[in-house]
Design a protein around this motif. Sequence first.
Motif, PDB file in Angstrom:
ATOM      1  N   THR A  76      14.363  24.749  36.791  1.00  0.00           N
ATOM      2  CA  THR A  76      13.310  25.510  36.118  1.00  0.00           C
ATOM      3  C   THR A  76      11.999  24.752  36.276  1.00  0.00           C
ATOM      4  O   THR A  76      11.923  23.559  35.979  1.00  0.00           O
ATOM      5  N   LEU A  77      10.994  25.454  36.760  1.00  0.00           N
ATOM      6  CA  LEU A  77       9.650  24.894  36.881  1.00  0.00           C
ATOM      7  C   LEU A  77       8.819  25.422  35.727  1.00  0.00           C
ATOM      8  O   LEU A  77       8.614  26.630  35.606  1.00  0.00           O
ATOM      9  N   LEU A  78       8.364  24.521  34.873  1.00  0.00           N
ATOM     10  CA  LEU A  78       7.453  24.886  33.789  1.00  0.00           C
ATOM     11  C   LEU A  78       6.040  24.708  34.318  1.00  0.00           C
ATOM     12  O   LEU A  78       5.685  23.643  34.830  1.00  0.00           O
ATOM     13  N   THR A  79       5.243  25.747  34.188  1.00  0.00           N
ATOM     14  CA  THR A  79       3.950  25.799  34.852  1.00  0.00           C
ATOM     15  C   THR A  79       2.930  26.510  33.978  1.00  0.00           C
ATOM     16  O   THR A  79       3.246  26.974  32.893  1.00  0.00           O
ATOM     17  N   ARG A  80       1.721  26.616  34.499  1.00  0.00           N
ATOM     18  CA  ARG A  80       0.689  27.461  33.875  1.00  0.00           C
ATOM     19  C   ARG A  80      -0.271  27.909  34.966  1.00  0.00           C
ATOM     20  O   ARG A  80      -0.422  27.251  36.004  1.00  0.00           O
ATOM     21  N   ALA A  81      -0.922  29.026  34.748  1.00  0.00           N
ATOM     22  CA  ALA A  81      -1.864  29.581  35.716  1.00  0.00           C
ATOM     23  C   ALA A  81      -3.019  28.615  35.938  1.00  0.00           C
ATOM     24  O   ALA A  81      -3.479  27.947  35.005  1.00  0.00           O
ATOM     25  N   GLY A  82      -3.466  28.509  37.186  1.00  0.00           N
ATOM     26  CA  GLY A  82      -4.614  27.681  37.521  1.00  0.00           C
ATOM     27  C   GLY A  82      -4.303  26.203  37.681  1.00  0.00           C
ATOM     28  O   GLY A  82      -5.215  25.405  37.870  1.00  0.00           O
TER      29      GLY A  82
ATOM     30  N   SER B 176      -3.144  23.375  39.901  1.00  0.00           N
ATOM     31  CA  SER B 176      -2.912  23.101  41.322  1.00  0.00           C
ATOM     32  C   SER B 176      -1.670  22.229  41.536  1.00  0.00           C
ATOM     33  O   SER B 176      -0.953  22.398  42.526  1.00  0.00           O
ATOM     34  N   MET B 177      -1.394  21.310  40.620  1.00  0.00           N
ATOM     35  CA  MET B 177      -0.179  20.500  40.731  1.00  0.00           C
ATOM     36  C   MET B 177       1.062  21.384  40.570  1.00  0.00           C
ATOM     37  O   MET B 177       2.085  21.159  41.226  1.00  0.00           O
ATOM     38  N   CYS B 178       0.972  22.383  39.710  1.00  0.00           N
ATOM     39  CA  CYS B 178       2.080  23.319  39.507  1.00  0.00           C
ATOM     40  C   CYS B 178       2.321  24.138  40.776  1.00  0.00           C
ATOM     41  O   CYS B 178       3.479  24.375  41.163  1.00  0.00           O
ATOM     42  N   GLU B 179       1.238  24.561  41.423  1.00  0.00           N
ATOM     43  CA  GLU B 179       1.366  25.331  42.665  1.00  0.00           C
ATOM     44  C   GLU B 179       2.019  24.493  43.759  1.00  0.00           C
ATOM     45  O   GLU B 179       2.876  24.981  44.500  1.00  0.00           O
ATOM     46  N   ARG B 180       1.640  23.222  43.849  1.00  0.00           N
ATOM     47  CA  ARG B 180       2.246  22.331  44.835  1.00  0.00           C
ATOM     48  C   ARG B 180       3.738  22.142  44.538  1.00  0.00           C
ATOM     49  O   ARG B 180       4.574  22.183  45.436  1.00  0.00           O
ATOM     50  N   ALA B 181       4.081  21.951  43.282  1.00  0.00           N
ATOM     51  CA  ALA B 181       5.487  21.785  42.888  1.00  0.00           C
ATOM     52  C   ALA B 181       6.285  23.037  43.217  1.00  0.00           C
ATOM     53  O   ALA B 181       7.430  22.951  43.687  1.00  0.00           O
ATOM     54  N   ALA B 182       5.695  24.211  43.009  1.00  0.00           N
ATOM     55  CA  ALA B 182       6.382  25.470  43.321  1.00  0.00           C
ATOM     56  C   ALA B 182       6.687  25.564  44.811  1.00  0.00           C
ATOM     57  O   ALA B 182       7.784  25.989  45.205  1.00  0.00           O
ATOM     58  N   ARG B 183       5.745  25.158  45.655  1.00  0.00           N
ATOM     59  CA  ARG B 183       5.978  25.178  47.111  1.00  0.00           C
ATOM     60  C   ARG B 183       7.089  24.196  47.507  1.00  0.00           C
ATOM     61  O   ARG B 183       7.956  24.520  48.312  1.00  0.00           O
ATOM     62  N   GLN B 184       7.054  22.998  46.927  1.00  0.00           N
ATOM     63  CA  GLN B 184       8.076  21.997  47.228  1.00  0.00           C
ATOM     64  C   GLN B 184       9.460  22.496  46.810  1.00  0.00           C
ATOM     65  O   GLN B 184      10.430  22.355  47.556  1.00  0.00           O
ATOM     66  N   LEU B 185       9.549  23.067  45.617  1.00  0.00           N
ATOM     67  CA  LEU B 185      10.840  23.535  45.122  1.00  0.00           C
ATOM     68  C   LEU B 185      11.351  24.720  45.928  1.00  0.00           C
ATOM     69  O   LEU B 185      12.555  24.827  46.173  1.00  0.00           O
ATOM     70  N   ALA B 186      10.454  25.597  46.374  1.00  0.00           N
ATOM     71  CA  ALA B 186      10.877  26.730  47.201  1.00  0.00           C
ATOM     72  C   ALA B 186      11.494  26.243  48.503  1.00  0.00           C
ATOM     73  O   ALA B 186      12.527  26.754  48.956  1.00  0.00           O
TER      74      ALA B 186
ATOM     75  N   TRP C 195       4.924  16.145  36.516  1.00  0.00           N
ATOM     76  CA  TRP C 195       3.732  15.934  37.337  1.00  0.00           C
ATOM     77  C   TRP C 195       4.027  16.070  38.825  1.00  0.00           C
ATOM     78  O   TRP C 195       3.240  16.650  39.549  1.00  0.00           O
ATOM     79  N   ASP C 196       5.129  15.518  39.299  1.00  0.00           N
ATOM     80  CA  ASP C 196       5.514  15.627  40.704  1.00  0.00           C
ATOM     81  C   ASP C 196       6.999  15.954  40.795  1.00  0.00           C
ATOM     82  O   ASP C 196       7.773  15.567  39.913  1.00  0.00           O
ATOM     83  N   VAL C 197       7.393  16.612  41.878  1.00  0.00           N
ATOM     84  CA  VAL C 197       8.808  16.846  42.139  1.00  0.00           C
ATOM     85  C   VAL C 197       9.383  15.538  42.683  1.00  0.00           C
ATOM     86  O   VAL C 197       8.904  15.021  43.682  1.00  0.00           O
TER      87      VAL C 197
ATOM     88  N   ASP D  27       1.224  18.805  28.069  1.00  0.00           N
ATOM     89  CA  ASP D  27       0.411  17.790  28.741  1.00  0.00           C
ATOM     90  C   ASP D  27       1.086  17.199  29.975  1.00  0.00           C
ATOM     91  O   ASP D  27       0.482  16.415  30.700  1.00  0.00           O
ATOM     92  N   LEU D  28       2.339  17.554  30.221  1.00  0.00           N
ATOM     93  CA  LEU D  28       3.098  16.972  31.327  1.00  0.00           C
ATOM     94  C   LEU D  28       3.226  17.904  32.528  1.00  0.00           C
ATOM     95  O   LEU D  28       3.835  17.525  33.519  1.00  0.00           O
ATOM     96  N   LEU D  29       2.701  19.105  32.442  1.00  0.00           N
ATOM     97  CA  LEU D  29       2.920  20.110  33.488  1.00  0.00           C
ATOM     98  C   LEU D  29       2.394  19.661  34.842  1.00  0.00           C
ATOM     99  O   LEU D  29       1.360  19.008  34.893  1.00  0.00           O
ATOM    100  N   PRO D  30       3.102  20.002  35.893  1.00  0.00           N
ATOM    101  CA  PRO D  30       4.352  20.751  35.917  1.00  0.00           C
ATOM    102  C   PRO D  30       5.539  19.888  35.497  1.00  0.00           C
ATOM    103  O   PRO D  30       5.547  18.670  35.695  1.00  0.00           O
TER     104      PRO D  30
END
Length: 94
Positions: free
Chosen positions: A15-21, A23-33, A80-82, A65-68
């Motif tokens: 499970t990826l916990l994220t929020r809109a906007g 950029s670290m979350c977007e990078r984590a989503a790409r890595q996990l995909a 913060w990082d995968v 405060d720890l997202l992603p």
Amino acid sequence: MEREQAGTGGLATVTLLTRAGCSMCERAARQLAALREELDFELVTTDVDEAVAAGDASLRARYGDLLPVILLNGTEHSYWDVDEQALRADIPAR
């Protein structure tokens, strides 16, 4: 970390916990995909701010405060990082 099977059909659930906007979350989503294709796990994405709007503030209160944040079978795995090395060790390729 001990590997625990969960999810659909014995697959581990990441499970990826994220929020809109975020950029670290977007990078984590790409890595996990990319890792999902290799390691064969169920990937769930949860926006903590949307969860608050739906009436559940617990995720944002705990992890805001720890997202992603990456959870493996419901347990915090990294933030913060995968941590690819640890994820590969905890979910061996099939």
